[in-house]
Design a protein around this motif. Structure first.
Motif, mmCIF file in Angstrom:
data_model
loop_
_atom_site.group_PDB
_atom_site.id
_atom_site.type_symbol
_atom_site.label_atom_id
_atom_site.label_comp_id
_atom_site.label_asym_id
_atom_site.label_seq_id
_atom_site.Cartn_x
_atom_site.Cartn_y
_atom_site.Cartn_z
ATOM 1 N N GLN A 11 0.827 -1.212 0.000
ATOM 2 C CA GLN A 11 0.000 0.000 0.000
ATOM 3 C C GLN A 11 0.866 1.270 0.000
ATOM 4 N N ASP A 12 1.923 1.216 0.815
ATOM 5 C CA ASP A 12 2.787 2.412 0.866
ATOM 6 C C ASP A 12 3.428 2.691 -0.486
ATOM 7 N N LEU A 13 3.962 1.669 -1.137
ATOM 8 C CA LEU A 13 4.641 1.862 -2.416
ATOM 9 C C LEU A 13 3.672 2.314 -3.497
ATOM 10 N N PHE A 14 2.496 1.705 -3.552
ATOM 11 C CA PHE A 14 1.525 2.090 -4.586
ATOM 12 C C PHE A 14 1.021 3.509 -4.345
ATOM 13 N N ASN A 15 0.845 3.897 -3.104
ATOM 14 C CA ASN A 15 0.458 5.284 -2.814
ATOM 15 C C ASN A 15 1.583 6.260 -3.160
#
Length: 566
Positions: free
Chosen positions: A522-526
């Motif tokens: 989630q962090d990387l995609f955000n």
């Protein structure tokens, strides 16, 4: 007048004929041999006395007893009188003689095919051939001799019972025996208290020396209760022996109860004799049982040593694996002991008795009735063990249960879940369900764990691959060898489904590793502005549905979660 004279002559002739017949019968019974022979020469041949008695076997038997002693067992009907009527008549005759103080001599006078039992010259009983059990080896002479001996003893005891001096002497002797028994009970009770105290004192001294348990806690230990139980059991056994002795002694002092005392003493002597002879006869069988036990124990030790070496890996065998060595050893050990028990059973003392046969039938019925489910579980345990589907310590999934295998038994399998739950699953259920073992190749080839995301078609798939691989690289607990891979598993109507496959270092950390991996995804995609297309949508939004970096640690997450990774 002539008629009256004629009737008198006829009566006198009849009486004379009766007297002659009675005289002939008496002469045949009590006259000397010469006189009897002379009488037989002078008179015509007469039918035997057994035919006059008309004795026939009876369906029922009846014992003749007098003064609490068994005299004879009558089995014949004589002149229409049943055995019971004969026994009652004989008892009445003996009572009459005893009332007249006639108690002897007791004689058996044989006649042709029978015997007369007389007391003081008076007939009290007639024994006939049907009263004799020839099949058991009895003869008329032996039965007559036994009847005479028992009747003589009964008459003597009946005379003793009428003597006041004899009764007083018997009472004094019985009281003396009772006093001795009471003294013995008192001595046994004091001995029990003394021995119990000595045991407790010895236990306290031993505990005080070892300093392992406080002396005050000694009363709660089972060892002291066990010792006291042994002493109490010994006391009860001695009390029963003394009680048995005093009962036998007192009963034997009085004439009427003497047969009961003799039967008690005879029972005790016979029991001790039978036990001793039984032990002597059982020695060869016990020796054989001991030899079978030694051989079986040697075979079990050989099995234990060899399979223990296979389990440790010091010995290798093609037909058995180290993980199946332990259950195979247990199975063969059980079979060896069962085989030894089957061989030794015929040599056990009393194995041919009805009691042993009854116990065997009872055990067989129990096994037959309750063996259907039991055998199913045991056979399922064999399937699990020898198919090597489960091993101790493996992280598995059986149905909906996931966890580490902590026990594989004969009847059930135990699994410890990640929530520290101890779950018991019957072996038949394990065999019937699909079992997934995550640890079998986890240390070598690796077991790939999947997780998936759905991304729109407007996102470059190479970028998605790189983001998923980067998220795996940032996650602790994921192995670098073999490396994680990304697959496009399906092209849906509105998005592409990507699956990240990776291997864990430790299977039991899977839920925690997945939690960290999902957070990194989630962090990387955000961070790179790539929208995850779950749940489904129908129209493209005006702006990508992503979380700005400045909002990743919005309150209260800033004080709880760690800072983002670079």
């Amino acid at each position: 007048m002539p008629n009256r004279l004629l009737s008198r002559i006829r009566a006198l002739a009849g009486a004379s004929a009766g007297l002659v017949l009675c005289g002939a019968l008496w002469a045949s019974l009590v006259a000397p041999a010469d006189a009897r022979a002379l009488l037989l020469e002078q008179q015509p041949a007469a039918p035997p006395i057994t035919s006059l008695l008309n004795a026939t076997p009876s369906r029922d038997t009846y014992p003749l007893s007098y003064f609490n002693r068994s005299i004879a067992v009558l089995k014949a009907t004589v002149l229409g009188r049943t055995p019971r009527e004969r026994a009652e008549a004989a008892a009445d005759a003996i009572d009459t003689l005893v009332g007249q103080q006639i108690r002897g001599p007791v004689v058996a006078q044989p006649f042709e095919g029978g015997a007369l039992i007389t007391v003081g010259g008076r007939i009290v009983l007639v024994l006939t051939p049907p009263d004799v059990d020839t099949l058991s080896g009895e003869t008329l002479d032996s039965v007559s001799a036994g009847v005479v001996a028992r009747l003589r003893q009964a008459l003597e005891e009946a005379g003793e019972a009428r003597s006041v001096r004899t009764v007083l002497r018997a009472t004094a002797t019985a009281l003396f025996g009772i006093i001795l028994a009471l003294a013995a009970f008192s001595i046994i009770g004091r001995g029990q208290r003394y021995v119990s105290g000595r045991f407790v004192a010895a236990a306290e001294k031993r505990v005080a020396r070892s300093k392992m348990v406080d002396v005050e806690m000694l009363s709660g230990l089972h060892l002291v209760d066990f010792e006291r139980g042994l002493v109490t059991t010994a006391k009860v056994a001695l009390d029963l022996i003394v009680l048995y002795w005093v009962m036998t002694f007192v009963l034997r002092q009085f004439p009427y109860s003497r047969p009961w005392g003799e039967s008690l003493r005879g029972f005790l002597v016979l029991t001790v004799e039978n036990l001793g002879l039984g032990m002597i006869r059982a020695l060869p069988g016990l020796f054989t049982v001991g030899l079978i036990f030694v051989i079986t124990r040697f075979a079990v030790r050989v099995i234990r040593l060899w399979f223990g070496a296979v389990e440790r890996g010091t010995v290798s065998a093609r037909w058995i694996h180290p993980e199946t060595a332990q259950p195979t050893r247990r199975l063969l050990t059980t079979l060896a002991w069962l085989f030894g028990a089957v061989i030794a059973y015929p040599y056990l003392p009393g194995s041919q008795s009805d009691a042993f046969k009854g116990v065997s039938v009872f055990i067989g019925l129990m096994v037959t009735i309750g063996s259907s489910g039991l055998v199913s579980q045991i056979m399922s345990g064999f399937v699990i063990t020898f198919s090597r589907s489960l091993r101790l310590g493996d992280f598995v999934k059986v149905g909906d249960v996931e966890g580490n295998v902590i026990h594989v038994g004969v009847l059930s399998t135990k699994i410890k879940t990640l929530r520290n739950e101890d779950i018991t699953i019957p072996n038949a259920v394990v065999v019937a369900q699909t079992t997934t073992d995550y640890s079998r190749f986890g240390d070598s080839d690796g077991v790939f764990i999947p997780t998936s995301v759905t991304i729109g078609y407007d996102a470059p798939w190479r970028q998605v691959h790189a983001l998923l691989l980067e998220a795996a690289a940032r996650t602790e607990g994921i192995r670098n060898d073999p490396k994680p891979i990304v697959l496009q598993v399906s092209l849906e109507d509105f998005y592409v489904k990507y699956a990240l496959l990776f291997c864990l270092k430790r299977q039991e950390t899977r839920p925690f590793t997945l939690n960290t991996l999902h957070a990194n995804i989630q962090d990387l995609f955000n961070e790179y502005g790539v929208q995850i297309m779950s749940p489904n949508y129908m129209v493209d939004p005006a702006a990508p549905k992503v979380v700005a970096r400045k909002d990743w640690f919005a309150a209260p997450a800033e004080s709880v979660l760690p800072s983002p990774q670079p």
